[in-house]
Design a protein around this motif. Structure first.
Motif, PDB file in Angstrom:
ATOM      1  N   ALA A   1       0.816  -1.225   0.000  1.00  0.00           N
ATOM      2  CA  ALA A   1       0.000   0.000   0.000  1.00  0.00           C
ATOM      3  C   ALA A   1       0.847   1.272   0.000  1.00  0.00           C
ATOM      4  CB  ALA A   1      -0.977  -0.009   1.168  1.00  0.00           C
ATOM      5  N   PRO A   2       1.882   1.398   0.854  1.00  0.00           N
ATOM      6  CA  PRO A   2       2.666   2.640   0.831  1.00  0.00           C
ATOM      7  C   PRO A   2       3.405   2.889  -0.493  1.00  0.00           C
ATOM      8  CG  PRO A   2       3.038   1.477   2.886  1.00  0.00           C
ATOM      9  CD  PRO A   2       2.267   0.553   1.984  1.00  0.00           C
ATOM     10  N   SER A   3       3.655   1.852  -1.264  1.00  0.00           N
ATOM     11  CA  SER A   3       4.416   2.032  -2.509  1.00  0.00           C
ATOM     12  C   SER A   3       3.591   2.683  -3.617  1.00  0.00           C
ATOM     13  CB  SER A   3       4.962   0.687  -2.989  1.00  0.00           C
ATOM     14  OG  SER A   3       3.904  -0.162  -3.378  1.00  0.00           O
ATOM     15  N   ILE A   4       2.286   2.737  -3.497  1.00  0.00           N
ATOM     16  CA  ILE A   4       1.467   3.315  -4.564  1.00  0.00           C
ATOM     17  C   ILE A   4       1.210   4.800  -4.377  1.00  0.00           C
ATOM     18  CG2 ILE A   4       0.306   1.123  -5.005  1.00  0.00           C
ATOM     19  CD1 ILE A   4      -2.178   2.536  -3.639  1.00  0.00           C
ATOM     20  N   ILE A   5       1.576   5.353  -3.226  1.00  0.00           N
ATOM     21  CA  ILE A   5       1.314   6.766  -2.948  1.00  0.00           C
ATOM     22  C   ILE A   5       2.608   7.552  -2.963  1.00  0.00           C
ATOM     23  CG2 ILE A   5      -0.838   6.409  -1.694  1.00  0.00           C
ATOM     24  CD1 ILE A   5       0.721   6.481   0.886  1.00  0.00           C
ATOM     25  N   SER A   6       2.496   8.846  -3.211  1.00  0.00           N
ATOM     26  CA  SER A   6       3.690   9.679  -3.328  1.00  0.00           C
ATOM     27  C   SER A   6       4.077  10.379  -2.025  1.00  0.00           C
ATOM     28  CB  SER A   6       3.495  10.721  -4.431  1.00  0.00           C
ATOM     29  OG  SER A   6       2.373  11.523  -4.153  1.00  0.00           O
ATOM     30  N   SER A   7       3.174  10.442  -1.064  1.00  0.00           N
ATOM     31  CA  SER A   7       3.521  11.105   0.198  1.00  0.00           C
ATOM     32  C   SER A   7       4.180  10.123   1.152  1.00  0.00           C
ATOM     33  CB  SER A   7       2.270  11.720   0.847  1.00  0.00           C
ATOM     34  OG  SER A   7       1.344  10.728   1.173  1.00  0.00           O
ATOM     35  N   LYS A   8       4.828  10.662   2.168  1.00  0.00           N
ATOM     36  CA  LYS A   8       5.430   9.813   3.188  1.00  0.00           C
ATOM     37  C   LYS A   8       4.323   9.101   3.944  1.00  0.00           C
ATOM     38  CE  LYS A   8       9.430  12.753   3.911  1.00  0.00           C
ATOM     39  NZ  LYS A   8      10.166  13.594   4.848  1.00  0.00           N
ATOM     40  N   SER A   9       4.629   7.889   4.394  1.00  0.00           N
ATOM     41  CA  SER A   9       3.613   7.134   5.119  1.00  0.00           C
ATOM     42  C   SER A   9       4.271   6.202   6.116  1.00  0.00           C
ATOM     43  CB  SER A   9       2.745   6.331   4.146  1.00  0.00           C
ATOM     44  OG  SER A   9       3.534   5.379   3.477  1.00  0.00           O
TER      45      SER A   9
ATOM     46  N   LYS B   1      -5.113  13.137  -4.036  1.00  0.00           N
ATOM     47  CA  LYS B   1      -4.654  12.180  -5.049  1.00  0.00           C
ATOM     48  C   LYS B   1      -4.230  10.870  -4.396  1.00  0.00           C
ATOM     49  CE  LYS B   1      -3.016  15.697  -8.256  1.00  0.00           C
ATOM     50  NZ  LYS B   1      -1.846  16.371  -8.815  1.00  0.00           N
ATOM     51  N   ASN B   2      -3.501  10.974  -3.293  1.00  0.00           N
ATOM     52  CA  ASN B   2      -3.068   9.771  -2.588  1.00  0.00           C
ATOM     53  C   ASN B   2      -4.246   9.018  -1.979  1.00  0.00           C
ATOM     54  OD1 ASN B   2      -0.256   9.829  -3.059  1.00  0.00           O
ATOM     55  ND2 ASN B   2      -0.047  11.461  -1.553  1.00  0.00           N
ATOM     56  N   LEU B   3      -5.217   9.739  -1.454  1.00  0.00           N
ATOM     57  CA  LEU B   3      -6.412   9.092  -0.913  1.00  0.00           C
ATOM     58  C   LEU B   3      -7.187   8.366  -2.011  1.00  0.00           C
ATOM     59  CD1 LEU B   3      -7.619  11.845   1.578  1.00  0.00           C
ATOM     60  CD2 LEU B   3      -6.603   9.636   2.150  1.00  0.00           C
ATOM     61  N   GLN B   4      -7.253   8.978  -3.179  1.00  0.00           N
ATOM     62  CA  GLN B   4      -7.929   8.328  -4.309  1.00  0.00           C
ATOM     63  C   GLN B   4      -7.171   7.061  -4.728  1.00  0.00           C
ATOM     64  OE1 GLN B   4      -8.237  10.738  -7.827  1.00  0.00           O
ATOM     65  NE2 GLN B   4      -9.665   9.340  -8.817  1.00  0.00           N
ATOM     66  N   LEU B   5      -5.843   7.128  -4.767  1.00  0.00           N
ATOM     67  CA  LEU B   5      -5.047   5.945  -5.109  1.00  0.00           C
ATOM     68  C   LEU B   5      -5.249   4.828  -4.095  1.00  0.00           C
ATOM     69  CD1 LEU B   5      -1.700   7.612  -6.263  1.00  0.00           C
ATOM     70  CD2 LEU B   5      -3.307   6.311  -7.687  1.00  0.00           C
ATOM     71  N   LEU B   6      -5.308   5.175  -2.818  1.00  0.00           N
ATOM     72  CA  LEU B   6      -5.558   4.162  -1.790  1.00  0.00           C
ATOM     73  C   LEU B   6      -6.943   3.539  -1.944  1.00  0.00           C
ATOM     74  CD1 LEU B   6      -3.975   5.712   1.417  1.00  0.00           C
ATOM     75  CD2 LEU B   6      -3.274   3.625   0.239  1.00  0.00           C
ATOM     76  N   GLY B   7      -7.919   4.336  -2.299  1.00  0.00           N
ATOM     77  CA  GLY B   7      -9.254   3.808  -2.536  1.00  0.00           C
ATOM     78  C   GLY B   7      -9.274   2.831  -3.703  1.00  0.00           C
ATOM     79  N   GLN B   8      -8.567   3.166  -4.770  1.00  0.00           N
ATOM     80  CA  GLN B   8      -8.481   2.275  -5.931  1.00  0.00           C
ATOM     81  C   GLN B   8      -7.719   0.999  -5.579  1.00  0.00           C
ATOM     82  OE1 GLN B   8      -6.643   4.860  -8.787  1.00  0.00           O
ATOM     83  NE2 GLN B   8      -8.562   5.927  -9.263  1.00  0.00           N
ATOM     84  N   TRP B   9      -6.656   1.136  -4.801  1.00  0.00           N
ATOM     85  CA  TRP B   9      -5.875  -0.030  -4.364  1.00  0.00           C
ATOM     86  C   TRP B   9      -6.747  -0.968  -3.534  1.00  0.00           C
ATOM     87  CZ3 TRP B   9      -4.796  -1.559   0.628  1.00  0.00           C
ATOM     88  CH2 TRP B   9      -3.851  -2.562   0.776  1.00  0.00           C
ATOM     89  N   ALA B  10      -7.510  -0.415  -2.607  1.00  0.00           N
ATOM     90  CA  ALA B  10      -8.371  -1.233  -1.755  1.00  0.00           C
ATOM     91  C   ALA B  10      -9.434  -1.946  -2.588  1.00  0.00           C
ATOM     92  CB  ALA B  10      -9.032  -0.364  -0.689  1.00  0.00           C
ATOM     93  N   GLU B  11      -9.977  -1.251  -3.554  1.00  0.00           N
ATOM     94  CA  GLU B  11     -10.989  -1.873  -4.417  1.00  0.00           C
ATOM     95  C   GLU B  11     -10.384  -3.019  -5.232  1.00  0.00           C
ATOM     96  OE1 GLU B  11     -13.627  -0.512  -8.237  1.00  0.00           O
ATOM     97  OE2 GLU B  11     -13.425   0.924  -6.600  1.00  0.00           O
ATOM     98  N   ALA B  12      -9.180  -2.826  -5.734  1.00  0.00           N
ATOM     99  CA  ALA B  12      -8.521  -3.871  -6.524  1.00  0.00           C
ATOM    100  C   ALA B  12      -8.223  -5.117  -5.685  1.00  0.00           C
ATOM    101  CB  ALA B  12      -7.231  -3.328  -7.131  1.00  0.00           C
ATOM    102  N   TRP B  13      -7.949  -4.921  -4.382  1.00  0.00           N
ATOM    103  CA  TRP B  13      -7.627  -6.040  -3.487  1.00  0.00           C
ATOM    104  C   TRP B  13      -8.821  -6.495  -2.653  1.00  0.00           C
ATOM    105  CZ3 TRP B  13      -3.550  -8.982  -4.073  1.00  0.00           C
ATOM    106  CH2 TRP B  13      -2.445  -8.479  -4.710  1.00  0.00           C
ATOM    107  N   PHE B  14     -10.014  -5.983  -2.966  1.00  0.00           N
ATOM    108  CA  PHE B  14     -11.239  -6.361  -2.259  1.00  0.00           C
ATOM    109  C   PHE B  14     -11.144  -6.078  -0.761  1.00  0.00           C
ATOM    110  CE2 PHE B  14     -10.834  -9.164  -5.947  1.00  0.00           C
ATOM    111  CZ  PHE B  14     -11.977  -8.817  -6.638  1.00  0.00           C
ATOM    112  N   LEU B  15     -10.538  -4.936  -0.420  1.00  0.00           N
ATOM    113  CA  LEU B  15     -10.432  -4.500   0.968  1.00  0.00           C
ATOM    114  C   LEU B  15     -11.323  -3.286   1.182  1.00  0.00           C
ATOM    115  CD1 LEU B  15      -6.567  -4.705   1.488  1.00  0.00           C
ATOM    116  CD2 LEU B  15      -8.275  -6.248   2.418  1.00  0.00           C
TER     117      LEU B  15
END
Length: 128
Positions: free
Chosen positions: A25-33, A57-71
């Motif tokens: 999850a942290p690898s898909i976002i550009s901000s520190k985490s 933008k990072n929140l949107q990417l996390l939402g897409q990541w969660a949807e792709a992994w069924f989380l």
């Protein structure tokens, strides 16, 4: 019920499998985490318009990541703490919900406060 993905809860390996499952999850976002167990925190400055545009933008990417992994994220547990007097305290949305602003949060036994003062910390430590 037939389960297609996920980590079994309550098992010896459940937490380990879950950590492996969410480790990217942290690898898909550009901000520190920071990622500890199932807690993900996004960190970053808020000094310019570009800084403020990065978080949605990072929140949107996390939402897409969660949807792709069924989380699913528990949006009720997602909050924002603003630090600094110059922070304009913008509003942010995650998965269609307005994120709430909080003044302090206890994390791993440490109180994180948006206006840390030694007196407040001493009160919490000494008088609980």
């Amino acid at each position: 019920m037939h389960v297609l993905c996920g980590a079994p809860q309550g098992s010896v390996l459940g937490l380990t499998i879950f950590i492996i499952f969410i480790n990217d999850a942290p690898s898909i976002i550009s901000s520190k985490s920071t990622l500890y167990a199932e807690n993900l925190k996004l960190l970053g400055p808020a000094l310019s318009c570009e800084d403020h545009a990065m978080l949605p933008k990072n929140l949107q990417l996390l939402g897409q990541w969660a949807e792709a992994w069924f989380l699913e994220f528990n949006v009720a547990k997602c909050h924002i703490i603003y630090f600094g007097k110059l922070n304009p305290c913008c509003s942010y949305f995650f998965l269609g919900h307005l994120l709430s602003f909080i003044n302090s949060k206890q994390d791993l036994g440490v109180n994180i406060d948006n206006e840390p003062k030694l007196g407040t910390y001493a009160e919490i430590c000494c008088w609980g």
